[in-house]
Design a protein around this motif. Structure first.
Motif, short mmCIF file in Angstrom:
data_model
loop_
_atom_site.label_atom_id
_atom_site.label_comp_id
_atom_site.label_asym_id
_atom_site.label_seq_id
_atom_site.Cartn_x
_atom_site.Cartn_y
_atom_site.Cartn_z
N ASP A 180 -5.22 7.48 3.55
CA ASP A 180 -5.40 6.05 3.34
C ASP A 180 -4.14 5.27 3.68
O ASP A 180 -3.05 5.60 3.19
N THR A 238 -4.16 1.73 3.39
CA THR A 238 -4.35 0.38 2.85
C THR A 238 -3.01 -0.28 2.50
O THR A 238 -2.79 -1.46 2.76
N GLY A 261 -3.13 -1.62 6.21
CA GLY A 261 -4.06 -2.59 5.61
C GLY A 261 -3.38 -3.89 5.22
O GLY A 261 -3.96 -4.97 5.31
N MET A 286 -3.54 -10.52 2.79
CA MET A 286 -3.31 -9.33 1.97
C MET A 286 -1.98 -9.48 1.25
O MET A 286 -0.94 -9.69 1.87
N THR A 328 -8.60 2.51 5.89
CA THR A 328 -8.23 1.71 4.73
C THR A 328 -9.47 1.46 3.87
O THR A 328 -10.60 1.57 4.33
N VAL A 329 -9.22 1.10 2.62
CA VAL A 329 -10.31 0.73 1.72
C VAL A 329 -10.94 -0.57 2.22
O VAL A 329 -10.22 -1.53 2.52
N ASN A 330 -12.24 -0.60 2.31
CA ASN A 330 -13.01 -1.77 2.76
C ASN A 330 -12.65 -2.21 4.17
O ASN A 330 -13.00 -3.31 4.59
N TYR A 371 -9.77 -3.06 5.34
CA TYR A 371 -8.73 -4.09 5.44
C TYR A 371 -7.75 -3.73 6.54
O TYR A 371 -7.44 -2.57 6.77
N GLY A 372 -7.22 -4.75 7.21
CA GLY A 372 -6.22 -4.53 8.24
C GLY A 372 -6.15 -5.70 9.18
O GLY A 372 -6.97 -6.63 9.12
N ASN A 425 -13.01 1.72 8.08
CA ASN A 425 -13.31 1.60 6.66
C ASN A 425 -13.59 2.98 6.06
O ASN A 425 -14.65 3.56 6.26
#
Lengths: 530, 530
Positions: free
Chosen positions: B8, B10, B14, B20, B234-236, B238-239, B246
């Motif tokens: 991960d 994120t 992310g 963010m 990344t979680v969801n 994001y980036g 995802n």
């Protein structure tokens, strides 16, 4: 190069998404934008599932489209009746749409557990429904519901459904991943089999995918790679659950990366404004991270990226953003360049020299930074142009206004507005009641102005949309109001932005009326698309 | 079954996304949730790019993780210095993290136009940087930046970069689609080549993709199919730009559909709450349409769907929602029946007998006819159920309210609201100013109630949407207001409908607060999934 037929179902399958709501008139505007984008087939819904759909088909029947044909949507005939006796098929046969899309069962699980229809009867339902509509002079598209799940459970039967549809005269048979859980390698394998199995027939193969596994776009591409030439999807991927395949991503992938023919260069350059326009009509914030068309899709952080992009954009950009009507960096708008602004001004009969155009671009950028957004507010944009060239006359000078809304102890709600304005050196004070504060302000303003400008009587507010721009601040955040206004002949949009919803509404209201009055005082070059 | 290593990023890649922002303490909470989810490697950033990152590494160094190892991120050494003399590599060598991820150039275009480094020197930079960190006892992951673009331009050189990293002792070499524009068939072809080319070495192959073509998830799956055993995302999703791959979609695709080993059953069942938790920490509304974990991912409209799902969920669901910690959502709409209402009531811990359920259905139909719409207003719907069963206590009794908005002659806009309410036989009169009438009413109401109900302080309005329902009547038509409200743990929706936008807003506001207070006064059977 192979041409791919683009089939948009935003107005039918897309409308199944949460929060999707459009009036018949708005759907008509969507259809025109899809037509201008270069979509081949626009699925509009079932011609009479309710009065709104009936109204839509009546409206659509009176329109001319440059590229697109309208498709009516329905199901195969009911079990045990003949196709010509099925009232729903009759409605489709009788409607003006030249194309009919029929969905039918393909998955034995659904035959056994949901509709409880015998396999042979289902094949007859497919064959007879299609043959009936072909006999009525329709082009028929067969949507094989749950095709990939059906193929996995009973390959032979799923393929027989497709073959039955092809033999009955369908122009296209579409393999649907209705539940959206199929991964690309399985789509690819099944489509290879389908294309080989139907090679002898002349039927076109199509694909319809959903995003429940996050692979809707890749699944559509996988099908095309195996020979599908018809792709169904929705604008921005709207649709139930996780959404349909996003045509706005699929089109540039096909055309720019895989060399298929879809749109003209000019149409492709309208991809970003089209995606944003339809989002605005639906009162959704355009997804800033959307591939190709999102505000962030070509945003560069950090000096190193920016310098490298200046040296050679291909270092950090997978395509040139202008090709899809997008642009590098943060602000995105149709009106990004001087050339665009000058073209829009010419449409409105306004001549803008280079300096004035540069000035407008700078002003639009500053306003967009504050939350204005002119894509859906053509009236406000034209006023901005007129103010720039001095070709603008305000309707009045405002002294003040006040709106009071009161919920009384007896439960009644009373609304009253007072305005104080100056016209030609004279002061007008006017008070009116209304159903809400904006309505009351509108009435008070018109009451004061209507004797001087009787044309105001013909102007109606037809739509009013409010959105919070910085959602983290709730009701204390900046509010954007979009108004659509009509004088019966034309529809135009205006915008207001303020922390205060009433102030934003007032601003949009004044723009809407001023633009309408400009129109009555001179012939406008550009009518809105509605 | 092959085990896939989950990586991960994120907290590093992310965080490049727009909007963010996390404090070091919040990043620590994210790291713990990722560890509990079963992520193998958590990339935390560069150990000293700024004081916040330094603080994060200090905090992380003091923590114990059950599953995960922390990875520090950096670049290959600078040109022309030895690796042990490079200060940034020294920082990474000295930090506690057992794993180091180094990014390096792979694309000759970047060597030529951006960093202006000679090809052989770049290979030495890769080899010496990795060898140095391996010599310091680190596990090293090599991220081959722009691998797929580099492979397309100069296959031989791109593969040499990977081989150099493997030979220098990297545990994993990762093929990165940094610009995000590569399509799955090209990822697949390149990965086949990579896996064959590195077969002799023992190095693991990894994949890191971005979503610029809408194919990040499919690209990661395509790489795994060719032999990649390490997946970055990344979680969801994001980036920056369109986001990273995802992981929240990739994990269930790998485990439930492709049979790879990733998480335990219990960890997989925490996927939805983990995705929502991290969204809330970042102050983003969880995407309702997100595959697997979105609020709409298993939402069913219409009686036919609901009946079929009751008979056999596989008819309309690609997986069982509980497996990923999500749940079936039966959308309350005109088409809903008693069964749906009873199921929703049970979720909220309310028992509804058949008569009461029939009553609710009739009431919902009547309300929807007037413009109410409960799909996005779960809070208002639950209050409606509670009112039906008598399990409802109003927060107050309204006597009256009044909102005044005034644009003064000096151009300033002033807003003031007064409310008069009764609570437990006592009368409260409260006046407040606000940015707009709803904000002023909200403040006045809370001012009166907050001493009795201090929990109200924690409730924030996070979104406010207004639509006109009958557009042909403009500002005089019926207005629908939707509010989203959060108390930090949960998010709920409420609705108000009225001709008057202020009255509709008031109604939604009161529902939103009452629902929030119901939650604080008793344990709810149904907690939101956030």
């Amino acid at each position: 190069m192979t041409r791919i037929q683009l089939y948009d179902t935003t107005l039918r399958d897309g409308m199944q998404g949460e929060g999707m709501s459009l009036s018949a008139g708005e759907k008509l505007r969507v259809a025109h934008r899809l037509d201008e984008l270069g979509i081949d087939l626009i699925e509009a819904g079932f011609p009479s599932s309710n009065p709104k759909e009936q109204e839509l088909f009546t409206l659509l029947g009176a329109e001319t489209f440059a590229n697109a044909a309208v498709a009516a949507f329905g199901m195969t005939r009911r079990r045990g009746v003949s196709a010509d006796a099925d009232p729903a098929l009759r409605v489709i046969a009788d409607c003006f749409a030249p194309v009919c899309t029929l969905v039918g069962k393909t998955w034995t699980l659904h035959l056994d557990k949901v509709v409880k229809v015998d396999r042979e009867e289902n094949l007859r339902m497919i064959a007879e429904s299609i043959a009936f509509l072909v006999g009525q002079g329709k082009r028929v598209i067969y949507d094989a519901e749950h095709f990939f799940d059906g193929y996995g459970d009973d390959r032979g039967y799923a393929l027989r459904c497709l073959r039955t549809a092809a033999d009955a005269g369908a122009e296209t048979v579409v393999c649907c991943d209705t539940n959206g859980g199929t991964l690309p390698h399985l789509v690819s394998a099944a489509m290879t089999d389908v294309v080989a199995g139907l090679a002898e027939s002349k039927v076109q193969i199509g694909i319809h995918t959903h995003d429940d596994a996050g692979c809707a776009v890749a699944n559509a591409l996988a099908a095309v790679a195996q020979g599908a030439v018809h792709v169904q999807g929705t604008v921005n991927g709207y649709g139930e659950r996780c959404g349909n395949a996003n045509l706005i991503s699929i089109i540039p992938n096909l055309q720019l990366k895989l060399g298929y023919e879809c749109l003209t260069e000019g149409q492709l350059a309208s991809l970003t404004p089209t995606a944003n326009y339809i989002a605005e009509l639906l009162n959704f914030t355009p997804d800033p991270d959307s591939p190709y068309v999102g505000r962030n899709a070509f945003a560069h952080k950090g000096g190193m990226h920016v310098a490298a992009v200046a040296a050679d954009p291909t270092t950090f950009e997978h395509i040139e953003p202008a090709i899809v009507g997008n642009r590098r960096d943060l602000l995105i708008s149709e009106l990004s360049g001087k050339g665009t602004v000058q073209a829009r001004a010419r449409d409105a009969g306004i001549e803008l020299d280079d300096d004035a155009a540069a000035h407008v671009v700078a002003r639009v950028k500053a306003l967009e930074h504050r939350g204005y957004h002119y894509e859906a507010a053509d009236g406000s944009f034209e006023l901005l142009l007129r103010k720039e060239t001095g070709d603008y006359e305000p309707l009045f000078r405002l002294e003040s206004w006040r709106a009071i809304v009161e919920k009384r102890a007896d439960g009644r709600v009373e609304t009253e507005a007072t305005i104080k304005i100056w016209v030609d050196g004279e002061r007008y004070v006017s008070t009116a009641e209304g159903n809400g504060p904006v309505n009351a302000l509108d009435r008070a303003l018109r009451e004061a102005l209507v004797e001087i400008h009787p044309h105001l009587r013909e102007i109606d507010l037809v739509n009013f949309k409010v959105r919070i721009l910085d959602e983290t601040k709730g009701t204390g955040a900046v509010t954007r109001v979009l108004l659509d206004v009509s004088d019966g002949d034309r529809v135009w949009g205006s915008i207001g932005v303020s922390e205060n919803v009433i102030e934003a509404s007032w601003e949009a209201l004044v723009d809407a009326l001023e633009y309408g009055m400009q129109g009555s005082r001179q012939v406008l070059g550009k009518a809105s698309d509605a």
